[in-house]
Design a protein around this motif. Structure first.
Motif, short mmCIF file in Angstrom:
data_model
loop_
_atom_site.label_atom_id
_atom_site.label_comp_id
_atom_site.label_asym_id
_atom_site.label_seq_id
_atom_site.Cartn_x
_atom_site.Cartn_y
_atom_site.Cartn_z
N ASP A 37 0.67 -1.07 -0.10
CA ASP A 37 0.00 0.06 -0.03
C ASP A 37 0.90 1.14 -0.08
O ASP A 37 0.43 2.20 0.30
CB ASP A 37 -1.04 0.10 1.10
CG ASP A 37 -0.43 -0.25 2.50
OD1 ASP A 37 -1.18 -0.34 3.36
OD2 ASP A 37 1.03 -0.37 2.68
N TYR A 38 2.29 1.22 -0.15
CA TYR A 38 2.90 2.43 -0.64
C TYR A 38 4.07 1.95 -1.53
O TYR A 38 4.46 0.86 -1.52
CB TYR A 38 3.43 3.08 0.54
CG TYR A 38 4.07 2.16 1.58
CD1 TYR A 38 3.39 2.03 2.72
CD2 TYR A 38 5.43 1.72 1.49
CE1 TYR A 38 4.20 1.26 3.93
CE2 TYR A 38 6.15 1.07 2.51
CZ TYR A 38 5.28 0.72 3.83
OH TYR A 38 5.96 0.24 4.76
N PRO A 71 1.72 6.87 -1.39
CA PRO A 71 0.70 5.94 -0.84
C PRO A 71 -0.15 5.48 -2.02
O PRO A 71 -0.51 6.24 -2.95
CB PRO A 71 -0.39 6.76 0.00
CG PRO A 71 -0.12 8.25 -0.38
CD PRO A 71 1.19 8.27 -1.00
N VAL A 72 -0.57 4.04 -2.03
CA VAL A 72 -1.17 3.20 -3.22
C VAL A 72 -2.38 2.40 -2.75
O VAL A 72 -2.20 1.79 -1.60
CB VAL A 72 -0.22 2.90 -4.23
CG1 VAL A 72 0.64 3.67 -4.92
CG2 VAL A 72 0.59 1.72 -3.55
N LYS A 73 -3.22 2.21 -3.44
CA LYS A 73 -4.29 1.39 -3.17
C LYS A 73 -3.78 -0.09 -3.30
O LYS A 73 -3.28 -0.36 -4.51
CB LYS A 73 -5.58 1.56 -4.10
CG LYS A 73 -6.32 2.58 -3.75
CD LYS A 73 -7.58 3.00 -4.70
CE LYS A 73 -8.28 4.25 -4.43
NZ LYS A 73 -9.40 4.51 -5.33
N THR A 109 4.41 -2.35 -8.78
CA THR A 109 4.69 -1.16 -7.81
C THR A 109 6.18 -0.97 -8.16
O THR A 109 6.75 0.46 -8.33
CB THR A 109 4.54 -1.27 -6.36
OG1 THR A 109 5.18 -2.31 -5.88
CG2 THR A 109 2.96 -1.18 -6.04
N PHE A 169 -2.43 7.48 4.33
CA PHE A 169 -3.25 6.41 3.75
C PHE A 169 -4.54 6.99 3.05
O PHE A 169 -4.91 6.35 2.06
CB PHE A 169 -3.52 5.44 4.69
CG PHE A 169 -2.31 4.66 5.26
CD1 PHE A 169 -1.63 5.00 6.58
CD2 PHE A 169 -1.54 3.79 4.45
CE1 PHE A 169 -0.62 4.19 6.93
CE2 PHE A 169 -0.59 2.90 4.71
CZ PHE A 169 -0.01 3.34 6.10
N ASP A 219 -4.76 9.37 1.16
CA ASP A 219 -4.11 9.79 -0.04
C ASP A 219 -3.83 9.01 -1.09
O ASP A 219 -3.19 8.94 -2.09
CB ASP A 219 -3.04 11.01 0.15
CG ASP A 219 -3.37 12.24 0.47
OD1 ASP A 219 -2.52 13.26 1.10
OD2 ASP A 219 -4.53 12.56 0.57
N ALA A 220 -4.16 7.87 -1.03
CA ALA A 220 -3.80 6.55 -1.69
C ALA A 220 -4.37 6.65 -3.02
O ALA A 220 -5.39 7.17 -3.41
CB ALA A 220 -4.38 5.38 -0.98
N ASP A 266 -4.68 5.38 -7.35
CA ASP A 266 -4.82 4.29 -8.10
C ASP A 266 -3.70 4.33 -9.19
O ASP A 266 -3.86 4.95 -9.99
CB ASP A 266 -6.16 4.12 -8.78
CG ASP A 266 -6.36 2.80 -9.39
OD1 ASP A 266 -7.69 2.27 -9.26
OD2 ASP A 266 -5.62 2.26 -10.03
#
Length: 861
Positions: A691-692, A740-742, A750, A847, A849-850, A852
């Motif tokens: 998730d990041y 931060p990513v979904k 990633t 989190f 601010d994740a 797509d």
């Protein structure tokens, strides 16, 4: 069954087995498997139920193969005191033969969470004839079932359930208590068993053969140690010949403290006695053999019939018991003056067990029980708390001084620690001989020795020594010095005087003196002898590094040192230990300070730890040791701590990772020596989807301005992509940028995104950045390490302390702080509190601010 049947079958005047008394464990239920060489070899499987050991005889022994169903014949209940009984039952007596404690440990009923529930469930299962338990032994672990056969009263089946501990290789055959096989147990005729004595805890007593009953009676009433004293010892497969003595740090004066013990400081040669199968190796602190030099001590040590490693000091004593180093150095010249002795003050290894992780008082308890009475091998006793009186007593006897040791300290072989301190009655110092002068008057050989020491690689002059010699010593010294003469002075600033002969600085002398003068020379020096147990290049001026005032009376309660130093510190579950242990000696930052820090920042750091497997970096001795990484915590952490089994990519078996789910676990990790915290980039439930995304900006030898420029370029490109960028210090010399990513994309995806952005940065800054993995190919350039984005790869968490000089922390930054004035060293344990008060949590929206990645890549297209 009742214990009456056990007692009826035994004549306790003939057997050393304990009498049957019903009792229960207070914390966890216990079990034992005893290998019994009676008329027929078998294994006795015993579970504590209702204050007794419910017992089964298993002819073939336990098997870890779930398909094996081993016959288990129920026998009479045994008393709890039998749980660590090991020894020989006389022939003709019931069960005559040798008993070995093959495995021992604790257990609980499957699915049970409390001791009360364990007792209730097991009572019911025993009655119904189907017992399901989880064992936590040295050998047997996991789920085991004991089921009564239909239509039978005494015949049961013992089976291993299918779990991660099934289908192990063959179990090691020797005792888990003594490390001995049957022959070794019979040879030593020792009985390991619990016997209650006035003023003692339950003890494992050393009993000798029936030929020496009077001595045995005396031994069991005065010395002993509990089987539980060995619970924290580690079983080794090989004898450790490479261990070296722990060394002490100089303190300025004596002190009183109930958490410390005080021993005599001997004026001799430090030595380890390695005893294996009656072979004795007596070695110096540098691994030099003393066997040829002190054969009488070697012969005396051969009277010890168990494998062990002893730490002590070889001395030559006068009639009043005062050690004399010069007599020891020139033993052949003083054959009738001194008595050669080996004072033993520690034990590192015993019968296959590494004892170094046991606390000092426990090691000394074991040592006192095992050390034979011998005129030349002597147990070095101690006093607790009263260091000043111990020092004054030694001073009155013109002794050399005392050694202060923290009672709860572990043994750190080959290291100089501040858990052991030396306090001297006068100045003594090793000095290196750099030259000598011509003799004057009637003296022969030489006049005076010119001595020195090393500092920052240079050899400094410290004065001349002209007393303390006999004619024989002068003659011997002159012969030795003649072999190493040189034409030029070895000193960086040589003394100016006539009749000087220079020598290679190789010989180390022990010198006693009153003080150093303002010019750095010794006042009133006296020669004591040569040392061959220390290298000349290691000789530096030894100055007190500990002020006694910082330790004196620190224990305000006045109580004796205990095994555990327990305090709440934000947790009702964690037993905190060694809180005063210095993790940063120069900064006086302790283990307790580290625990306090994580207690204070728990709310800030927990969102980045929860549900993430932890690769534990443990540095339990602080920054002066390298520490070690630990991933698998199976059977090593309390049951209340959450764990997760994850299959290793490179191996078939699973690794049980710790999950830091709450503050209690965070503080447990800190107490375990985890100065630095290293979570995965993904969470349980989506372990393959981080998730990041991480941009590790690694400077290596690049200047800081280039690190800043690189970080700002990353920010510029991410701004163009409309991707939020969060930055933090690494806690070292670099910076970390996180996105931060979904958690819907793989690590490969990633990592590819990180690689793509890194290529764009390198395209714009080709002269100062590099994507090369090999350090030799990127000297002086900032490395963009996109490979940190991988499953199982970790780096220091945000708000994590780092075990580095300065007690630095990985701290979040404002982007306007990222400029050429940025000083990474100022983000540390001493500044973090004020910074959090002023800035708050700069990553509080991380989190939420994740992004797509798919949408980001569409924008790039």
């Amino acid at each position: 069954m009742a214990l009456e049947k056990y007692n009826e079958k035994r004549d306790f005047n003939k057997t050393k087995e304990p009498k049957g008394v019903k009792k229960s464990s207070k914390d966890k239920l216990r079990f034992v498997v005893q290998k019994h060489a009676a008329s027929r070899l078998h294994y006795d499987f015993r579970l504590e139920i209702d204050g007794v050991l419910v017992s089964w005889a298993v002819p073939k022994g336990p098997s870890s193969n779930p398909s094996d169903k081993r016959l288990a014949v129920q026998t009479e209940d045994h008393p709890m005191d039998y749980i660590d009984f090991e020894g020989t039952i006389p022939k003709g007596e019931y069960g005559g033969g040798t008993v070995m404690v093959w495995d021992i440990g604790t257990y609980h009923a499957e699915g049970s969470t409390t001791l009360a529930e364990d007792k209730r469930v097991l009572r019911k299962q025993l009655k119904e004839g189907s017992i399901k338990v989880t064992l936590e032994g040295k050998k047997l672990k996991g789920s085991w079932h004991i089921v009564r056969m239909k239509g039978e009263n005494r015949q049961w089946l013992l089976m291993k359930a299918k779990d991660d501990y099934a289908n192990q290789k063959e179990f090691e055959g020797n005792s888990v208590l003594s490390g001995l096989d049957f022959k070794g147990i019979e040879k030593t005729d020792a009985v390991w068993g619990e016997t209650k004595r006035p003023g003692d805890d339950k003890t494992v007593s050393k009993r000798t053969s029936s030929k020496n009953k009077s001595t045995a009676k005396e031994d069991t009433s005065t010395v002993g140690f509990t089987a539980s004293d060995l619970e924290d010892a580690v079983k080794l497969t090989k004898f450790p010949y490479d261990w070296r003595p722990q060394l002490a740090t100089l303190a300025d004066e004596a002190f009183d403290n109930e958490e410390w013990l005080f021993e005599t400081k001997f004026d001799g040669y430090r030595a380890l006695a390695q005893i294996k199968e009656n072979d004795v190796q007596l070695i110096s602190r540098n691994g030099i053999s003393f066997n040829a030099k002190y054969p009488a001590i070697v012969e005396a040590l051969k009277t010890i019939n168990k494998d062990m490693i002893l730490d002590g000091e070889v001395v030559a004593e006068d009639a009043k018991g005062k050690s004399n180093f010069q007599w020891l150095q020139h033993l052949e010249d003083f054959p009738d003056k001194g008595k050669l002795k080996f004072y033993v003050f520690d034990i590192l290894y015993f019968a296959g067990f590494d004892l170094r992780q046991l606390e000092l008082l426990d090691r000394k308890k074991i040592l006192k029980a095992l050390l034979p009475k011998h005129k030349s091998i002597i147990y070095s006793d101690h006093v607790i708390g009263n260091g000043i009186k111990a020092f004054e007593d030694i001073k009155k006897k013109n002794g050399e001084g005392i050694i202060a040791k923290k009672a709860t300290s572990k043994y750190h072989d080959g290291k100089r620690t501040k858990d052991w301190l030396k306090i001297k009655t006068d100045q003594q110092q090793e000095m290196v001989i750099g030259g000598f002068t011509d003799p004057k008057g009637s003296r022969k050989g030489l006049g005076a020795l010119l001595c020195g020491y090393y500092k920052n690689g240079d050899f400094h002059y410290s004065g001349k020594v002209g007393t303390g010699f006999t004619e024989a010593i002068l003659d011997d010294l002159r012969k030795k010095l003649a072999k190493i003469e040189r034409k030029t002075a070895p000193f960086i600033k040589p003394p100016k005087m006539s009749g000087i002969y220079w020598v290679k600085p190789e010989l180390v002398a022990q010198i006693k003196f009153s003080e150093f003068t303002e010019t750095g020379s010794m006042r009133h020096p006296v020669y004591l002898g040569l040392r061959d147990d220390k290298k000349a290049s290691e000789v530096t001026i030894e100055e007190p590094k500990i002020e006694a005032e910082t330790i004196a009376n620190k224990s305000k309660s006045g109580s004796k040192p205990s095994k555990k130093s327990t305090t709440k510190k934000g947790s009702d579950k964690v037993e905190f230990t060694n809180l005063d242990k210095l993790f940063w000696p120069d900064l006086k930052i302790t283990k307790g300070d580290v625990i306090n820090y994580y207690d204070a920042v728990a709310d800030y750091i927990m969102p980045y730890l929860k549900d993430r497997p932890q690769s534990l970096r443990r540095t339990p001795d602080g920054i002066k040791s390298e520490g070690f990484f630990q991933k698998d915590v199976a059977g090593k952490v309390p049951k209340w701590i959450k764990t997760r089994k994850i299959k290793s990519d490179s191996k078939e078996e699973s690794i049980e990772y710790l999950l830091c789910q709450d503050k209690d676990t965070l503080l447990f990790m800190a107490n375990w020596g985890c100065i630095e915290l290293n979570p995965w980039s993904s969470r349980v439930g989506s372990l393959n989807n981080p998730d990041y995304i991480i941009f590790d900006i690694d400077p290596k030898d690049a200047p800081m301005k280039n690190v800043i420029a690189t970080a700002l370029k990353v920010k510029e490109i991410l701004d163009q992509l409309k991707v939020p960028a969060y930055i933090k210090t690494s806690g070292g010399n670099g910076l970390h940028v996180f996105i931060p990513v979904k958690p819907k994309y793989t690590y490969n995806q990633t990592r590819n995104f990180s690689h793509l952005v890194s290529q764009m940065v390198h395209r714009d800054l080709p002269k100062i950045t590099s994507l090369e993995r090999m350090p030799a190919k990127r000297k002086g350039k900032v490395y963009l390490d996109f490979l940190q984005n991988g499953k199982g790869k970790t780096m220091a968490s945000i708000y994590s302390l780092r075990p580095r000089e300065g007690a630095t922390i990985s701290v979040p930054l404002d982007w306007d702080e990222v400029n050429n004035k940025l000083d990474l060293k100022k983000f540390n344990l001493k500044t973090i509190t004020k910074r959090l008060e002023e800035k708050g949590d700069l990553w509080k929206d991380f989190f939420s601010d994740a992004v797509d990645l798919k949408e980001v890549l569409k924008g790039m297209g």
